[in-house]
Write an enzyme that holds these catalytic residues in place. Sequence first.
Site, short mmCIF file in Angstrom:
data_model
loop_
_atom_site.label_atom_id
_atom_site.label_comp_id
_atom_site.label_asym_id
_atom_site.label_seq_id
_atom_site.Cartn_x
_atom_site.Cartn_y
_atom_site.Cartn_z
N THR A 71 0.79 -1.31 -0.23
CA THR A 71 0.11 0.07 0.02
C THR A 71 1.08 1.48 -0.08
O THR A 71 0.46 2.38 -0.87
CB THR A 71 -0.79 0.23 1.65
OG1 THR A 71 -1.08 -1.08 1.91
CG2 THR A 71 -2.53 0.61 1.02
N THR A 72 1.75 0.77 0.66
CA THR A 72 2.48 2.58 0.83
C THR A 72 3.72 2.69 -0.49
O THR A 72 3.59 3.64 -0.54
CB THR A 72 3.62 2.33 2.81
OG1 THR A 72 2.83 1.31 3.15
CG2 THR A 72 4.78 3.73 2.46
N TRP A 73 4.32 1.59 -1.20
CA TRP A 73 4.76 1.55 -2.07
C TRP A 73 4.15 2.43 -2.93
O TRP A 73 4.22 3.37 -4.62
CB TRP A 73 5.31 0.09 -2.39
CG TRP A 73 6.53 0.26 -2.98
CD1 TRP A 73 7.07 0.99 -3.86
CD2 TRP A 73 6.33 -0.59 -3.93
NE1 TRP A 73 7.83 0.66 -4.50
CE2 TRP A 73 8.07 -0.39 -4.76
CE3 TRP A 73 6.20 -2.45 -4.25
CZ2 TRP A 73 8.83 -2.04 -5.11
CZ3 TRP A 73 7.39 -3.20 -4.18
CH2 TRP A 73 8.25 -3.14 -5.29
N HIS A 135 -8.25 0.23 3.18
CA HIS A 135 -7.94 -1.05 3.56
C HIS A 135 -9.44 -1.55 3.61
O HIS A 135 -9.24 -2.93 3.54
CB HIS A 135 -7.25 -1.20 4.91
CG HIS A 135 -5.58 -1.37 4.98
ND1 HIS A 135 -4.95 -1.38 3.79
CD2 HIS A 135 -4.98 -0.67 5.85
CE1 HIS A 135 -3.91 -1.54 3.88
NE2 HIS A 135 -3.74 -0.72 5.32
N ARG A 157 -0.66 -8.99 -3.33
CA ARG A 157 0.35 -9.74 -2.73
C ARG A 157 0.36 -11.38 -2.36
O ARG A 157 -0.68 -11.52 -2.24
CB ARG A 157 0.90 -8.54 -1.77
CG ARG A 157 2.88 -9.44 -1.91
CD ARG A 157 2.96 -8.30 -0.48
NE ARG A 157 4.85 -9.16 -0.15
CZ ARG A 157 5.13 -8.28 0.68
NH1 ARG A 157 5.03 -7.87 1.65
NH2 ARG A 157 6.89 -8.01 1.05
N SER A 165 4.87 -10.82 7.29
CA SER A 165 4.83 -8.62 7.12
C SER A 165 3.96 -8.55 8.09
O SER A 165 4.23 -7.79 9.01
CB SER A 165 4.43 -7.95 5.85
OG SER A 165 4.32 -7.39 5.74
N TYR A 218 2.49 -7.18 -6.42
CA TYR A 218 3.88 -5.84 -5.23
C TYR A 218 4.62 -6.95 -6.49
O TYR A 218 5.24 -6.28 -6.83
CB TYR A 218 3.80 -6.85 -3.97
CG TYR A 218 4.50 -6.12 -3.67
CD1 TYR A 218 4.87 -5.33 -2.47
CD2 TYR A 218 5.79 -7.72 -3.25
CE1 TYR A 218 6.28 -4.97 -1.77
CE2 TYR A 218 7.12 -7.30 -2.31
CZ TYR A 218 6.92 -5.80 -1.66
OH TYR A 218 8.24 -5.78 -0.94
N LEU A 252 11.10 5.12 -5.34
CA LEU A 252 10.47 3.89 -5.33
C LEU A 252 11.60 2.94 -4.21
O LEU A 252 10.62 2.11 -4.35
CB LEU A 252 9.44 3.77 -6.00
CG LEU A 252 8.00 4.87 -6.85
CD1 LEU A 252 6.92 4.51 -8.40
CD2 LEU A 252 7.56 5.22 -5.57
N PHE A 254 13.33 0.57 -3.05
CA PHE A 254 13.44 0.28 -1.72
C PHE A 254 14.03 0.52 -0.68
O PHE A 254 14.01 1.93 0.58
CB PHE A 254 13.50 -1.74 -1.17
CG PHE A 254 13.27 -2.54 -0.38
CD1 PHE A 254 11.93 -2.47 1.06
CD2 PHE A 254 14.04 -2.42 0.87
CE1 PHE A 254 11.60 -2.82 1.61
CE2 PHE A 254 14.34 -3.39 1.38
CZ PHE A 254 13.36 -2.68 2.84
P1 A3P Z 1 7.63 -6.73 4.68
O1 A3P Z 1 6.62 -6.11 5.87
O2 A3P Z 1 7.43 -7.82 3.53
O3 A3P Z 1 8.98 -6.61 3.93
P2 A3P Z 1 2.27 -1.83 3.68
O4 A3P Z 1 2.49 -0.83 3.13
O5 A3P Z 1 0.52 -2.42 2.33
O6 A3P Z 1 1.69 -2.19 5.10
O7 A3P Z 1 3.00 -3.08 2.88
C1 A3P Z 1 4.43 -3.23 3.91
C2 A3P Z 1 4.59 -4.47 3.02
O8 A3P Z 1 5.56 -3.73 1.45
C3 A3P Z 1 6.18 -3.98 3.76
O9 A3P Z 1 6.99 -5.72 3.02
C4 A3P Z 1 6.89 -3.60 3.51
O10 A3P Z 1 8.74 -3.27 3.77
C5 A3P Z 1 7.26 -2.79 1.82
N1 A3P Z 1 7.85 -1.95 0.79
C6 A3P Z 1 7.62 -1.21 1.54
N2 A3P Z 1 7.63 -0.10 0.44
C7 A3P Z 1 8.65 -1.00 -0.40
C8 A3P Z 1 9.32 -0.58 -1.66
N3 A3P Z 1 9.65 0.77 -2.13
N4 A3P Z 1 9.73 -2.00 -2.08
C9 A3P Z 1 9.40 -3.38 -1.48
N5 A3P Z 1 8.47 -3.09 -0.71
C10 A3P Z 1 8.55 -2.25 -0.04
#
Ligand code: A3P
Length: 355
Positions: A71-73, A135, A157, A165, A218, A252, A254
């Site tokens: 989601t955040t991504w 959500h 995902r 996670s 994802y 973007l 990681f």
């Molecule tokens: P993990 O806990 O497997 O590392 P959400 O935003 O829906 O809560 O999802 C969080 C998941 O997205 C986490 O996974 C987080 O690390 C991963 N995530 C966030 N930003 C990311 C990015 N730029 N690239 C890859 N994964 C990312």
Amino acid sequence: MTDIRVEALEEPIAAKLREECRSDTYPAASVRVFPSGCAHTDCYQKSAERFRDFEIREDDVWVASYPKCGTTWTQEMVWLIANNLDFEKAKAERLTERVPFFDFPAIVSKSIPGIPEDILQFFSEMKTKRIFKTHLTKDLLPLQIWTKKPKVIYVARDPKDVVVSYYHHHRLWNGYTGTFEDFFEGFLADVLVYSPFWDHVLDYWKLRDEPHILFNTYEEMKRDLHGVIRKTADFLGKSLNEEQVNQLAEHLSFRSMKSNPATNLEIFAELERKRHGLPEQPDLKFIRQGECGGWRKEMTQEMADKLDAWTKQRLEGTGYNLSSFNKISDVKGHTVGQVVMDHFQTEASTLPQRI
Ligand code: A3P
């Protein structure tokens, strides 16, 4: 308006998870809400009708997902595309403010300093273009989404990575002190907040051909971020040249999002670690591992088999193919080619793989 009905979540595993979540702010699920049969905390009810009746604007954009699916991504990608790659503002203003969490009142049991007491009222008065994170299951979204048809971008995902996670997320935010095994059982029993997982995904996936819905994954973002950026920009009616796509992909990455205070939520995570007396471990960060297949480090083969059987049963007759996560998609997410692995699921259980 469709009636919203709420039933107590009485499964013993739900009660156990409630006991094991020690946070006084972010509780575990205690009700199941209909329509949709979605598990929620007991905070959901007080805002249920306001969520349903919320006034939608046609130019809103909604980023929707089951928790921990990227989601955040996706929020960061969508905000930047919608705001003509304003990297300066993206770095200066926290993502939680640029793309606020619409259903936050459903997961939080008390007010949080810095967040408006009546956040839904605040959202309805926003003067700028609104991009929301949600959500909520499809059936619990504001009803006007289906008449005003703002753009909705869903991200899904692989559930094996989601459950791992979500477990670490619960340790950090919900003060979860139980075992991964209990948490895993809660996921399969559909008692985690926003579960059932597959109903959540499938309800949106069935709408993937609607012109105002885009369905991403994802895994696709990990494998072909440039392609997903182009597809999402196209969906949002924005055109980006190759250099802009490269710039956005770099922003973007990681590594970049993990070290960016505007996206890594570290300021909030630090508060939660202190509150629960937790160390600063890599797993107790909001942007944590960012891998496909990271579940192998935490799940036994027996658990993986059990989850695969559960997925197989839930997907029976739906046409949803988990291995399609690894295929290239065109503008609306239709599969046009296949790369990496055809038999991802089979290979995934035997090969150590990091994408
Ligand atoms: P993990 O806990 O497997 O590392 P959400 O935003 O829906 O809560 O999802 C969080 C998941 O997205 C986490 O996974 C987080 O690390 C991963 N995530 C966030 N930003 C990311 C990015 N730029 N690239 C890859 N994964 C990312």
